[in-house]
Structure formats: C-alpha cells, structure tokens
Design a protein around this motif. Sequence first.
Motif, PDB file in Angstrom:
ATOM      1  N   GLU A  68      45.443  43.344  -6.888  1.00  0.00           N
ATOM      2  CA  GLU A  68      44.968  43.156  -8.253  1.00  0.00           C
ATOM      3  C   GLU A  68      43.834  42.140  -8.257  1.00  0.00           C
ATOM      4  OE1 GLU A  68      46.943  42.865 -12.656  1.00  0.00           O
ATOM      5  OE2 GLU A  68      47.750  41.508 -11.140  1.00  0.00           O
ATOM      6  N   ILE A  69      42.734  42.505  -8.884  1.00  0.00           N
ATOM      7  CA  ILE A  69      41.545  41.659  -8.926  1.00  0.00           C
ATOM      8  C   ILE A  69      41.450  40.982 -10.290  1.00  0.00           C
ATOM      9  CG2 ILE A  69      39.031  41.583  -8.717  1.00  0.00           C
ATOM     10  CD1 ILE A  69      40.526  42.282  -6.142  1.00  0.00           C
ATOM     11  N   VAL A  70      41.209  39.656 -10.254  1.00  0.00           N
ATOM     12  CA  VAL A  70      41.052  38.874 -11.484  1.00  0.00           C
ATOM     13  C   VAL A  70      39.820  37.989 -11.342  1.00  0.00           C
ATOM     14  CG1 VAL A  70      43.527  38.847 -11.985  1.00  0.00           C
ATOM     15  CG2 VAL A  70      42.514  37.004 -10.610  1.00  0.00           C
ATOM     16  N   SER A  71      39.362  37.446 -12.458  1.00  0.00           N
ATOM     17  CA  SER A  71      38.232  36.518 -12.409  1.00  0.00           C
ATOM     18  C   SER A  71      38.678  35.231 -11.717  1.00  0.00           C
ATOM     19  CB  SER A  71      37.724  36.226 -13.821  1.00  0.00           C
ATOM     20  OG  SER A  71      38.762  35.684 -14.621  1.00  0.00           O
TER      21      SER A  71
ATOM     22  N   SER B 151      39.398  31.651 -15.193  1.00  0.00           N
ATOM     23  CA  SER B 151      40.158  32.271 -14.110  1.00  0.00           C
ATOM     24  C   SER B 151      41.348  33.052 -14.671  1.00  0.00           C
ATOM     25  CB  SER B 151      40.650  31.202 -13.132  1.00  0.00           C
ATOM     26  OG  SER B 151      41.527  30.293 -13.778  1.00  0.00           O
ATOM     27  N   GLY B 152      41.722  34.080 -13.924  1.00  0.00           N
ATOM     28  CA  GLY B 152      42.917  34.839 -14.287  1.00  0.00           C
ATOM     29  C   GLY B 152      42.692  36.007 -15.205  1.00  0.00           C
ATOM     30  N   MET B 153      41.415  36.309 -15.595  1.00  0.00           N
ATOM     31  CA  MET B 153      41.152  37.473 -16.432  1.00  0.00           C
ATOM     32  C   MET B 153      41.280  38.736 -15.577  1.00  0.00           C
ATOM     33  SD  MET B 153      40.199  36.264 -19.516  1.00  0.00           S
ATOM     34  CE  MET B 153      41.644  35.227 -19.250  1.00  0.00           C
ATOM     35  N   ILE B 154      42.201  39.625 -15.958  1.00  0.00           N
ATOM     36  CA  ILE B 154      42.467  40.827 -15.165  1.00  0.00           C
ATOM     37  C   ILE B 154      41.270  41.774 -15.201  1.00  0.00           C
ATOM     38  CG2 ILE B 154      43.943  42.857 -14.909  1.00  0.00           C
ATOM     39  CD1 ILE B 154      46.205  41.204 -16.129  1.00  0.00           C
ATOM     40  N   ILE B 155      40.827  42.218 -14.036  1.00  0.00           N
ATOM     41  CA  ILE B 155      39.687  43.127 -13.937  1.00  0.00           C
ATOM     42  C   ILE B 155      40.126  44.525 -13.524  1.00  0.00           C
ATOM     43  CG2 ILE B 155      37.498  43.578 -12.759  1.00  0.00           C
ATOM     44  CD1 ILE B 155      37.215  40.524 -12.444  1.00  0.00           C
ATOM     45  N   GLY B 156      40.941  44.629 -12.486  1.00  0.00           N
ATOM     46  CA  GLY B 156      41.395  45.947 -12.048  1.00  0.00           C
ATOM     47  C   GLY B 156      42.114  45.887 -10.719  1.00  0.00           C
ATOM     48  N   LYS B 157      42.223  47.038 -10.048  1.00  0.00           N
ATOM     49  CA  LYS B 157      42.900  47.120  -8.753  1.00  0.00           C
ATOM     50  C   LYS B 157      41.984  47.745  -7.701  1.00  0.00           C
ATOM     51  CE  LYS B 157      47.750  47.163 -10.131  1.00  0.00           C
ATOM     52  NZ  LYS B 157      49.047  47.853 -10.009  1.00  0.00           N
ATOM     53  N   VAL B 158      42.199  47.307  -6.454  1.00  0.00           N
ATOM     54  CA  VAL B 158      41.377  47.792  -5.347  1.00  0.00           C
ATOM     55  C   VAL B 158      41.777  49.226  -5.010  1.00  0.00           C
ATOM     56  CG1 VAL B 158      40.719  47.445  -2.946  1.00  0.00           C
ATOM     57  CG2 VAL B 158      41.129  45.458  -4.426  1.00  0.00           C
ATOM     58  N   VAL B 159      40.781  50.111  -4.987  1.00  0.00           N
ATOM     59  CA  VAL B 159      40.991  51.509  -4.607  1.00  0.00           C
ATOM     60  C   VAL B 159      40.665  51.703  -3.131  1.00  0.00           C
ATOM     61  CG1 VAL B 159      40.251  53.901  -4.995  1.00  0.00           C
ATOM     62  CG2 VAL B 159      40.537  52.334  -6.936  1.00  0.00           C
ATOM     63  N   SER B 160      39.584  51.069  -2.698  1.00  0.00           N
ATOM     64  CA  SER B 160      39.186  51.193  -1.292  1.00  0.00           C
ATOM     65  C   SER B 160      38.308  50.004  -0.909  1.00  0.00           C
ATOM     66  CB  SER B 160      38.429  52.508  -1.059  1.00  0.00           C
ATOM     67  OG  SER B 160      37.217  52.519  -1.813  1.00  0.00           O
ATOM     68  N   ARG B 161      38.164  49.822   0.414  1.00  0.00           N
ATOM     69  CA  ARG B 161      37.307  48.756   0.948  1.00  0.00           C
ATOM     70  C   ARG B 161      36.429  49.363   2.038  1.00  0.00           C
ATOM     71  NH1 ARG B 161      39.275  42.835   3.354  1.00  0.00           N
ATOM     72  NH2 ARG B 161      37.266  42.254   4.311  1.00  0.00           N
ATOM     73  N   GLN B 162      35.164  48.991   2.043  1.00  0.00           N
ATOM     74  CA  GLN B 162      34.233  49.528   3.010  1.00  0.00           C
ATOM     75  C   GLN B 162      33.185  48.476   3.425  1.00  0.00           C
ATOM     76  OE1 GLN B 162      34.897  51.550   0.118  1.00  0.00           O
ATOM     77  NE2 GLN B 162      33.647  50.180  -1.152  1.00  0.00           N
ATOM     78  N   VAL B 163      32.526  48.759   4.549  1.00  0.00           N
ATOM     79  CA  VAL B 163      31.495  47.852   5.053  1.00  0.00           C
ATOM     80  C   VAL B 163      30.274  47.935   4.135  1.00  0.00           C
ATOM     81  CG1 VAL B 163      29.973  47.315   6.998  1.00  0.00           C
ATOM     82  CG2 VAL B 163      32.294  48.145   7.424  1.00  0.00           C
TER      83      VAL B 163
END
Length: 290
Positions: A233-236, A245-257
Amino acid sequence: MKLFKLLGNKKLFILLVGLILFIALMGFTLTNRTSLSWPEKFVRDTVGFVQGVFYKPASYMAGLFEDIGNLDNLYEENQQLKLTAAQYLLQQASYNKLVQLNKSYKEDLKFTQQQLAQNQFDLHIANVTSVDTDADTGTIVIDLGQNDGVRKDMPVISIKGMVGIISETSPFHSTVKLLTTLDPLDSNSKAIAATVVGKENESFGMIESYDKATGMLTMTQIKENDPLKRGDEIVSSGSGGLFPSGMIIGKVVSRQVGDFGLTNTATIQPAADFKDWKEVFVVYTKETQE
C-alpha cells in the motif's frame, strides 16, 4: 227564508244538531273528567297519525339537508387529512435522507480517525457540486471556498484515497485538480512524495504521472534496494510539506526497471476511483490553519 229552508231539510237539521251536541259533550267531558272518551281518543289518534304522516318526511328532509352540510365538512376534513399525510410523507423522506447522510458521514469520519491520530490536520467535508468530464482538465468543484478557510494547494481526499489538490478558490467554492492530471512535463503538476506503509524508513518514490489509457499512476525514483513490492500500500510520505504523511494513494500492481536503469518504477492502482463523486474531504494542515 234560508233558515226555514234549512229547517225544512230534516237530514241536514239532524246532522247540525248532532254536531252541536257532540261539541258540547266534548267540552263537558274535558272540564269534568281526567280520562278521554273513545270519540276523543279517536280524534286525537287521527290527528296524531296525520301529524306523523307530515312530520316524518319533514324531519327526514331536514336531516337530509343537515347531512349534506356535514358531507361538505367531511370533504374539507378529508382534504386536510390528505394534505397532512402528504406533508408527513415528505418530512419522512427528508428525515430518512438525513439519517442516511448522517450514517454516511459517521462512516467517513470513522475511516479518518487513524489519519487524524497520526497527523496534525483536520478534515472538512465538502460536497461535490460539479464534475468536469474532460480528461485533460480533470477537475471537480466543491462547496467550500475562501470563506471556509480553503487555500490553494490544500490536499483533497475521499474515503478511499487521495483525490487531488485545490487549484483555484472563490469565496464559496473551490476547484480540485485531480491526480488524473499528473504529468511530469507539466510545470504546474504537483508530484507526490510517497512511501510504503510499514516501510516508511526504507521505501521512497515520487508519484509523477497518470496513464489515462490504463487508469494507473506511475511511481518513479525507486532505488534498487527499495523493499517495495507488488501488493504494497502506497501513501504520501510527508516529504516536501505539500501533502501530509499517511494519505492513501493506492496499491502496487507491478515493479520494473526505470528508463535509464539506475532506478525502478512502479505501477500503482489508485485507491480513489475518480467517479460517482458525492463528497470529499479538504485536508487542513496545521501550517495552513495558522
């Protein structure tokens, strides 16, 4: 001459004498007796019957007119009752709406208690008055403005997550620029410093852009040793001072270079769905309140 002719008619004379005697007899009996003779009873019953024949229809007609008058009153009372019932239904509908709205606000405020406990800021509920459907503009208008203490660059969130920031204000309304307008090529775009919940001291990146085709946010400047992974879960992060800090932004779907191979990027599914707006929260930080 007429008297002699009358006396000459024996039948008529006898009838006249009998009538005189009958009247005299009635007068005598009325003055000297307490009970009625059968002729008197017959006369009285006959008169009573005739009176009853005329009295009952007259009484019925009088009652009929009275009932007609009462029907008019009943109609007016019925109309008034209908109006009262209609007003009750309207009031009941308004009451039910207020109950549901109050319940919704309570649920919204319950959602924000954790954020209020962790950060020094207040949340003010604002109703969305209009939505700009233009994908390039990406704004909504809310019913809080300068008179309510709203200032430019204040964050705006929903019960699901971050929505955007205040871009313009007027005395009674404000325009919110949505996260869907994030663009690194736009000098007016406000990138968001972000981190992973539970890994605030290890993870960091910048939410810089939104892909209108996929509906995803892009997080950049992620170091190779960053523990960020799919499902986080990604937050500010609060860095930079624009977003608490702590403002909810979303969730990680994928990670890439990343493009240059020095850092990584991540695709983020926004928590806010950016549709069906009803109410949002304007974030009043301690600094902006002062």
